[in-house]
Design a protein around this motif. Structure first.
Motif, PDB file in Angstrom:
ATOM      1  N   ALA A   1      47.476  61.298 -67.565  1.00 14.92           N
ATOM      2  CA  ALA A   1      47.295  62.639 -67.005  1.00 14.92           C
ATOM      3  C   ALA A   1      45.947  63.225 -67.408  1.00 14.92           C
ATOM      4  O   ALA A   1      45.268  63.869 -66.594  1.00 14.92           O
ATOM      5  CB  ALA A   1      48.431  63.551 -67.471  1.00 14.92           C
ATOM      6  N   ILE A   2      45.547  62.989 -68.669  1.00  9.42           N
ATOM      7  CA  ILE A   2      44.249  63.490 -69.146  1.00  9.42           C
ATOM      8  C   ILE A   2      43.120  62.858 -68.341  1.00  9.42           C
ATOM      9  O   ILE A   2      42.157  63.525 -67.940  1.00  9.42           O
ATOM     10  CB  ILE A   2      44.082  63.200 -70.644  1.00  9.42           C
ATOM     11  N   ILE A   3      43.258  61.550 -68.074  1.00 11.97           N
ATOM     12  CA  ILE A   3      42.230  60.852 -67.291  1.00 11.97           C
ATOM     13  C   ILE A   3      42.144  61.440 -65.886  1.00 11.97           C
ATOM     14  O   ILE A   3      41.049  61.703 -65.355  1.00 11.97           O
ATOM     15  CB  ILE A   3      42.532  59.340 -67.237  1.00 11.97           C
ATOM     16  N   VAL A   4      43.312  61.633 -65.257  1.00  7.34           N
ATOM     17  CA  VAL A   4      43.342  62.187 -63.897  1.00  7.34           C
ATOM     18  C   VAL A   4      42.716  63.576 -63.872  1.00  7.34           C
ATOM     19  O   VAL A   4      41.880  63.891 -63.002  1.00  7.34           O
ATOM     20  CB  VAL A   4      44.779  62.239 -63.357  1.00  7.34           C
ATOM     21  N   ILE A   5      43.110  64.423 -64.829  1.00  2.00           N
ATOM     22  CA  ILE A   5      42.576  65.787 -64.879  1.00  2.00           C
ATOM     23  C   ILE A   5      41.067  65.764 -65.119  1.00  2.00           C
ATOM     24  O   ILE A   5      40.311  66.526 -64.497  1.00  2.00           O
ATOM     25  CB  ILE A   5      43.289  66.595 -65.980  1.00  2.00           C
ATOM     26  N   THR A   6      40.636  64.863 -66.010  1.00  2.00           N
ATOM     27  CA  THR A   6      39.205  64.749 -66.290  1.00  2.00           C
ATOM     28  C   THR A   6      38.432  64.344 -65.041  1.00  2.00           C
ATOM     29  O   THR A   6      37.366  64.899 -64.733  1.00  2.00           O
ATOM     30  CB  THR A   6      38.963  63.731 -67.415  1.00  2.00           C
ATOM     31  N   VAL A   7      38.961  63.357 -64.307  1.00  2.00           N
ATOM     32  CA  VAL A   7      38.306  62.901 -63.083  1.00  2.00           C
ATOM     33  C   VAL A   7      38.254  64.016 -62.047  1.00  2.00           C
ATOM     34  O   VAL A   7      37.215  64.247 -61.399  1.00  2.00           O
ATOM     35  CB  VAL A   7      39.025  61.662 -62.518  1.00  2.00           C
ATOM     36  N   VAL A   8      39.391  64.731 -61.895  1.00  2.12           N
ATOM     37  CA  VAL A   8      39.436  65.826 -60.919  1.00  2.12           C
ATOM     38  C   VAL A   8      38.428  66.908 -61.281  1.00  2.12           C
ATOM     39  O   VAL A   8      37.694  67.418 -60.413  1.00  2.12           O
ATOM     40  CB  VAL A   8      40.868  66.414 -60.844  1.00  2.12           C
ATOM     41  N   LEU A   9      38.380  67.266 -62.577  1.00  2.00           N
ATOM     42  CA  LEU A   9      37.415  68.281 -63.016  1.00  2.00           C
ATOM     43  C   LEU A   9      35.980  67.814 -62.781  1.00  2.00           C
ATOM     44  O   LEU A   9      35.116  68.604 -62.363  1.00  2.00           O
ATOM     45  CB  LEU A   9      37.626  68.607 -64.492  1.00  2.00           C
ATOM     46  N   ALA A  10      35.720  66.528 -63.062  1.00  2.00           N
ATOM     47  CA  ALA A  10      34.374  65.986 -62.844  1.00  2.00           C
ATOM     48  C   ALA A  10      33.992  66.055 -61.370  1.00  2.00           C
ATOM     49  O   ALA A  10      32.849  66.393 -61.019  1.00  2.00           O
ATOM     50  CB  ALA A  10      34.300  64.546 -63.348  1.00  2.00           C
ATOM     51  N   VAL A  11      34.951  65.749 -60.497  1.00  2.36           N
ATOM     52  CA  VAL A  11      34.694  65.824 -59.050  1.00  2.36           C
ATOM     53  C   VAL A  11      34.418  67.253 -58.632  1.00  2.36           C
ATOM     54  O   VAL A  11      33.478  67.526 -57.849  1.00  2.36           O
ATOM     55  CB  VAL A  11      35.887  65.240 -58.270  1.00  2.36           C
ATOM     56  N   ILE A  12      35.214  68.189 -59.142  1.00  3.44           N
ATOM     57  CA  ILE A  12      35.020  69.604 -58.800  1.00  3.44           C
ATOM     58  C   ILE A  12      33.652  70.093 -59.273  1.00  3.44           C
ATOM     59  O   ILE A  12      32.917  70.756 -58.528  1.00  3.44           O
ATOM     60  CB  ILE A  12      36.144  70.464 -59.420  1.00  3.44           C
ATOM     61  N   ILE A  13      33.313  69.750 -60.522  1.00  2.00           N
ATOM     62  CA  ILE A  13      32.012  70.160 -61.062  1.00  2.00           C
ATOM     63  C   ILE A  13      30.883  69.538 -60.242  1.00  2.00           C
ATOM     64  O   ILE A  13      29.870  70.196 -59.926  1.00  2.00           O
ATOM     65  CB  ILE A  13      31.892  69.745 -62.547  1.00  2.00           C
ATOM     66  N   GLY A  14      31.039  68.277 -59.859  1.00  5.70           N
ATOM     67  CA  GLY A  14      30.039  67.609 -59.039  1.00  5.70           C
ATOM     68  C   GLY A  14      29.877  68.277 -57.681  1.00  5.70           C
ATOM     69  O   GLY A  14      28.755  68.440 -57.187  1.00  5.70           O
ATOM     70  N   LEU A  15      31.007  68.658 -57.058  1.00  8.89           N
ATOM     71  CA  LEU A  15      30.959  69.332 -55.765  1.00  8.89           C
ATOM     72  C   LEU A  15      30.265  70.677 -55.875  1.00  8.89           C
ATOM     73  O   LEU A  15      29.469  71.063 -55.005  1.00  8.89           O
ATOM     74  CB  LEU A  15      32.381  69.501 -55.218  1.00  8.89           C
ATOM     75  N   ILE A  16      30.595  71.419 -56.950  1.00 15.13           N
ATOM     76  CA  ILE A  16      29.961  72.728 -57.152  1.00 15.13           C
ATOM     77  C   ILE A  16      28.452  72.567 -57.309  1.00 15.13           C
ATOM     78  O   ILE A  16      27.657  73.319 -56.714  1.00 15.13           O
ATOM     79  CB  ILE A  16      30.568  73.439 -58.380  1.00 15.13           C
ATOM     80  N   ALA A  17      28.059  71.569 -58.115  1.00 10.67           N
ATOM     81  CA  ALA A  17      26.629  71.323 -58.319  1.00 10.67           C
ATOM     82  C   ALA A  17      25.945  70.924 -57.015  1.00 10.67           C
ATOM     83  O   ALA A  17      24.818  71.357 -56.718  1.00 10.67           O
ATOM     84  CB  ALA A  17      26.440  70.242 -59.375  1.00 10.67           C
TER      85      ALA A  17
END
Length: 418
Positions: free
Chosen positions: A395-411
């Motif tokens: 779950a931590i890995i999934v959440i980390t990946v999702v957050l990374a994708v969101i941060i990447g999209l925002i950037a």
């Protein structure tokens, strides 16, 4: 009484006391698990000190687990769906030994002395009942039937009773697997027989509950429910308690099969009931997502607890608690008097939920349960502590990946706007 006779009598008493000291530990160390959920009340509980389990642990079997555990002498016996039978150390979850059965497994193991018995399903074409010696790690015998064996066996004296999908009940000699008798009752027998005072009680998918003579299989009585009976009968105070896919839990008089009472649970009853006779409580799950508590004497409703999925496990009872699993992937510990939750444990962290259809067992104050996720878990039923599930890390890995994708999209969006 003469002085010499008095002295002899004292010597006998002292000798008996010394003998008891040596016998009791031995007797206490050999807890047979001779039927589904250990006893005719289906409490799934052995009253032993469980504080030797110092570390809560998780044991992976790499395949869904539909079978329920059997426990004896600090060893857990459990089979996964692919037919791998394992002996697992209660203290740390390590494997003592394993044995590959022929076929898949839905039935649960039972143990008496040095012998373990379990049925299998071979490609839906036939089934085997195995007798495996847990001391010398060798197969004692196996008995073939024409259809799968999903029924957990029941042991009494030197006889093993079980049903099969060919609609038959079998009685075999436990020593050599020779057939004592067979009786066709129709439908498929997924229900585990309950043996009480010479009578075998069992249900069938043809919707009928049967009482058979344990010596020869001759019929004593039968009762027709409103739909298939796949649950296993529990027994107490002269009455049989069994659910049906018609959504009803039935209380039948053990002597003649007459209806004592029935209660509509609102949806299919796959769960076998467990009984707390000291408090006149019956606990049973249903596909209405509830665990329900009824009065064993007349079926009066006491309480119900709503989960997030079908409840098809049989609750285990210990101290003032009742513990069970749900198809919502959560293990629940409730106060057995009020139904209030004391602990909920979801090893799949809701992201990786997997149904729990294997029933819990309790050794002292340590709870063991398995899931369709392929893991066996140990819980502290006293302090209500749980192990950290491997799915937490996923779950931590999934959440980390999702957050990374969101941060990447925002950037990325910010760069496009410049």
């Amino acid at each position: 009484m003469s002085k010499s006779m008095t002295n002899n009598f004292k010597k006998i008493l002292i000798g008996m006391a010394i003998l008891a000291i040596f016998i009791n530990p031995i007797a206490g160390a050999n807890n047979n698990w001779t039927m589904f959920q250990e006893n005719i009340e289906h409490t799934g509980f052995i009253e032993e000190a469980g504080d030797f389990v110092s570390n809560l642990w998780i044991h992976g079997m790499n395949n869904p687990i539909l079978s329920s555990p059997a426990i004896q002498d600090k060893i857990i016996y459990l089979a996964s769906e692919n037919g791998l039978l394992e002996a697992i150390n209660m203290e740390n979850g390590d494997i003592n030994w394993k044995y590959q059965l022929n076929g898949s497994v839905q039935a649960s193991p039972v143990v008496k002395g040095d012998n373990l018995f379990i049925g299998t399903n071979v490609d839906n074409n036939k089934g085997y009942m195995y007798s495996y010696n847990i001391e010398n790690k060798k197969l004692s015998w196996k008995f073939e039937v024409s259809k799968p064996i999903e029924s957990t066996a029941t042991l009494t004296n030197d006889t093993i009773y079980f049903g099969a999908d060919n609609g038959k009940i079998y009685a075999l000699n436990t020593n050599d697997g020779s057939k004592l008798w067979e009786k066709e009752i129709g439908g498929k027998v997924k229900s585990s027989p309950t043996y009480v005072d010479g009578t075998v009680y069992v249900g069938s998918t043809n919707g009928v509950v049967f009482a058979l003579n344990g010596n020869d299989g001759s019929p004593i009585w039968n009762y027709t429910a409103g739909d298939q009976v796949v649950a296993s009968p529990s027994y107490g105070d002269g009455k049989l308690y069994i659910g049906s896919l018609d959504g009803t839990i039935y209380s039948l008089n053990g002597s003649d099969g007459s209806l004592a009472w029935k209660y509509d649970l609102g949806n299919k009853v796959n769960s076998s009931a467990s009984l707390d006779l000291r408090n006149n409580n019956l606990y049973v799950g249903s596909d209405s997502d509830n665990l329900t508590c009824l009065d064993t004497r007349d079926g009066t409703f006491k309480w119900a607890y709503k989960t997030g999925g079908d409840v098809r496990t049989t609750p285990a009872i210990y101290e003032d608690k009742v513990v069970f699993g749900s198809n919502d992937g959560t293990q629940y510990i409730l106060n057995k008097y009020t139904g209030n939750p004391e602990l909920t444990y979801n090893p799949g962290t809701y992201l990786f939920n997997s149904p729990i259809t294997s029933s819990s067992v309790v050794y002292g104050d340590v709870i063991f349960f398995a899931g369709n996720d392929g893991y066996l878990y140990s819980l502290d039923g006293d302090k209500l502590n749980t192990p950290i599930s491997v799915f937490v890390y996923y779950a931590i890995i999934v959440i980390t990946v999702v957050l990374a994708v969101i941060i990447g999209l925002i950037a990325f969006i910010k760069r496009r706007r410049k």
